[in-house]
Design an enzyme around this catalytic site. Structure first.
Site, mmCIF file in Angstrom:
data_model
loop_
_atom_site.group_PDB
_atom_site.id
_atom_site.type_symbol
_atom_site.label_atom_id
_atom_site.label_comp_id
_atom_site.label_asym_id
_atom_site.label_seq_id
_atom_site.Cartn_x
_atom_site.Cartn_y
_atom_site.Cartn_z
ATOM 1 N N CYS A 73 0.835 -1.210 0.000
ATOM 2 C CA CYS A 73 0.000 0.000 0.000
ATOM 3 C C CYS A 73 0.867 1.256 0.000
ATOM 4 C CB CYS A 73 -0.908 0.008 1.228
ATOM 5 S SG CYS A 73 -2.002 1.444 1.313
ATOM 6 N N CYS A 122 -0.784 5.850 7.235
ATOM 7 C CA CYS A 122 -2.134 5.424 7.617
ATOM 8 C C CYS A 122 -2.076 4.581 8.883
ATOM 9 C CB CYS A 122 -2.745 4.634 6.467
ATOM 10 S SG CYS A 122 -4.365 3.929 6.840
ATOM 11 N N CYS A 153 -14.157 -12.168 18.650
ATOM 12 C CA CYS A 153 -13.232 -11.222 18.016
ATOM 13 C C CYS A 153 -12.214 -10.707 19.013
ATOM 14 C CB CYS A 153 -14.010 -10.066 17.381
ATOM 15 S SG CYS A 153 -14.988 -9.110 18.571
#
Length: 430
Positions: free
Chosen positions: A78, A84, A388
Site C-alpha cells: 500500500c 495510515c 473477536c
C-alpha cells in the site's frame, strides 16, 4: 522481495520525536505489532532480528532506518503504509506473520491455564474486506477528503488505494468523496462513512453529522441523493435514517437472503464468514435443539436451522426483524424462533436451556460473561464460541472449563489483514 540493507522510512511518516538516535536490535514483537528491543523500547515497522536506528525517549520510539533487514521483510503493497493508522504489519512475510498471530492466541489462552488443539488458521486474502469505516474531512465543494486516521494522530490520510478492501469499494473512493462533500454545513461535523458491499451494491451509513443545528439542510440532502444516484449506490443512510435508496441492500447467509437494516453488523470478509459458518455447522452436526445467542442478522442461524430447530436472539431488534423476514427465502429449514433480548441484562437462563443440547454465541468484544455463567450452570452438552477478542474469550472459556467443559479445539481466523487482531471459533464439550 527483500529491500536493500539500508531501507529508509517513507518521508510522509509522522515527525520524529525528540530524543537521541540510538541503534537497537529487535528481539520480538509486542501485542500491537511493534518491534520490541530490550528496555523495553517499541519501534513500529520493525521485525525480530533486525538492527535499526530509532529516535525518541522512553518505551515508544520512531523508526529512522533499518540498518540490517530481516529475511522476512517484504515490500508493503500500500502506498499509504506507515502514514495510515489502519495497517501495522504489511512489511512482514505471510507465513511468520500468521505464526505470530497464532502464538499470541496460544499465549492468551495460556494466561488462563488453557491448553487446547489450535487448528491451522483461516487467513483472509487482500482485496476481500467488504466492510470499512472511512473518515471524512472538509475538502472542496465537489470532493471531501476521505480515508483513515493517521498513526498516533487525529489527522486524516486521504487515501487513493486500500489493498485490504474489495476492489468495488476502492473503485468507489472518488464517488464516496463526492458523496461526503455536502456533509460539512456545521463546523463540528466529523462524518464517518460506514461502507458495506452487499449483493445489491454499496450501502453507506453516515455517522458524525452534527444534529444539534437540525442536521443537513434540504439542499444538502438533495445533493447527497443526487450524488448517490450518480454513483449507483444501493442505499445511503444518516444514523440509520434513509437519505437515498435505489435498492434494498441484501446479503446471502447460507440458504437465506437477508435484507440488511442500516448499519447492520456483518463479518468483515465473506470468505471468513463462510469458513467460520462451515466450521460451526460441522461441529454442530447431530444437535437436536440449538440456541444461537448474539445471532445478529443470522450469520450462523440459517445454517444451523438446516440441522435442528434454533432459538435465536440478539440485542438489536432490527436485526431480529431482518432475520425473521428472511425465513421466507429459505424453505425447508427446521424452524427458527427469534427474540430481541439484551443478553447482558437478561441472559438466557439455564432453566430456559433445558431442552437445548448445543449453544452457539458470537458476542461483541466485551465477551459474554453473563451468558457464559448461565451456560456453565445449564445442562447444555456442547458450546461453540465465536470471538473477536481472545482475551474475553479466554475469560469466558475459563468459566465453562471450571463448570466441567473441555475446550476441544480452536480455529484461528485472520480476517483483519495486516493488523494485530486475531479472531477465533472455539468448540467446548462436557
Amino acid at each position: 522481495m527483500r529491500p536493500p540493507p539500508r531501507h529508509r522510512r517513507a518521508q510522509t511518516r509522522p515527525a520524529r520525536p525528540a530524543g537521541p538516535a540510538v541503534e537497537l536490535t529487535i528481539d520480538t514483537l509486542g501485542g500491537e505489532g511493534d518491534g520490541m528491543a530490550p528496555g523495553p523500547a517499541f519501534v513500529p515497522f520493525t521485525l525480530p532480528g533486525e538492527r535499526v536506528l530509532a529516535m525518541g525517549a522512553g518505551e515508544r520510539r520512531e523508526l529512522i532506518e533499518v540498518l540490517q533487514a530481516s529475511a522476512e521483510r517484504v515490500v508493503p503493497p500500500c502506498p499509504h503504509f506507515g502514514t495510515c493508522g489502519g495497517c501495522a504489519l504489511q512489511h512482514w512475510d505471510r507465513a511468520p506473520y500468521l505464526a505470530w498471530k497464532v502464538e499470541r492466541l496460544a499465549g492468551t489462552l495460556a494466561r488462563q491455564q488453557i491448553d487446547t488443539e489450535i487448528l491451522p488458521p483461516f487467513a483472509a486474502q487482500p482485496g476481500t474486506r467488504r466492510r470499512v469505516a472511512l473518515h471524512a474531512r472538509r475538502g472542496s465543494r465537489d470532493a471531501a477528503k476521505l480515508g483513515y486516521k493517521a498513526r498516533k494522530s487525529w489527522d486524516l490520510v486521504d487515501i487513493t488505494a486500500c489493498p485490504i478492501s474489495d476492489p468495488a469499494i476502492v473503485a468507489a473512493i472518488p464517488a464516496l468523496k463526492r458523496l461526503a462533500a455536502p456533509l460539512f454545513e456545521h463546523p463540528k461535523s466529523a462524518p464517518t462513512l460506514h461502507v458495506t458491499l452487499t449483493a445489491s451494491g454499496l450501502e453507506i451509513d453516515i455517522s458524525g453529522v452534527e444534529r444539534k443545528s437540525g442536521g443537513l439542510s434540504a439542499d444538502a440532502r438533495v445533493l447527497l441523493a443526487e450524488r448517490a444516484a450518480e454513483a449507483d449506490f444501493a442505499r445511503v443512510t444518516i444514523d440509520g435514517e434513509v437519505a437515498y435508496q435505489a435498492r434494498q441492500p441484501q446479503v446471502h447467509l447460507g440458504p437465506a437472503t437477508v435484507a440488511l437494516p442500516p448499519g447492520a453488523f456483518l463479518q468483515a470478509t465473506p470468505q471468513a464468514e463462510a469458513a467460520m459458518a462451515e466450521f460451526v455447522a460441522v461441529e454442530a452436526a447431530g444437535a437436536a435443539r440449538i440456541a444461537d445467542l448474539y445471532c445478529g442478522v443470522g450469520t450462523f442461524t440459517f445454517r444451523l436451522a438446516g440441522i435442528a430447530p434454533v432459538y435465536a436472539c440478539d440485542f438489536a431488534p432490527e436485526a431480529i426483524r431482518a432475520l425473521g423476514s428472511a425465513m421466507a427465502s429459505a424453505p425447508g429449514l427446521h424452524g427458527v424462533t427469534a427474540e430481541a433480548r439484551d443478553l447482558v441484562r437478561r441472559p438466557v437462563l439455564a432453566e430456559e436451556l433445558k431442552k437445548t443440547d448445543l449453544a452457539v454465541f458470537d458476542p461483541p468484544r466485551a465477551g459474554a460473561a453473563e451468558q457464559t455463567a448461565e451456560l456453565a450452570r445449564s445442562k447444555v452438552a456442547r458450546v461453540i464460541a465465536v470471538s473477536c477478542n481472545p482475551a474475553t474469550f479466554a475469560r469466558d472459556a475459563r468459566t465453562l472449563i471450571d463448570a466441567g467443559f473441555a475446550l476441544d479445539r480452536v480455529l484461528p481466523v485472520d480476517q483483519f489483514l495486516w493488523s494485530p487482531h486475531i479472531e477465533l471459533v472455539g468448540v467446548f464439550s462436557r
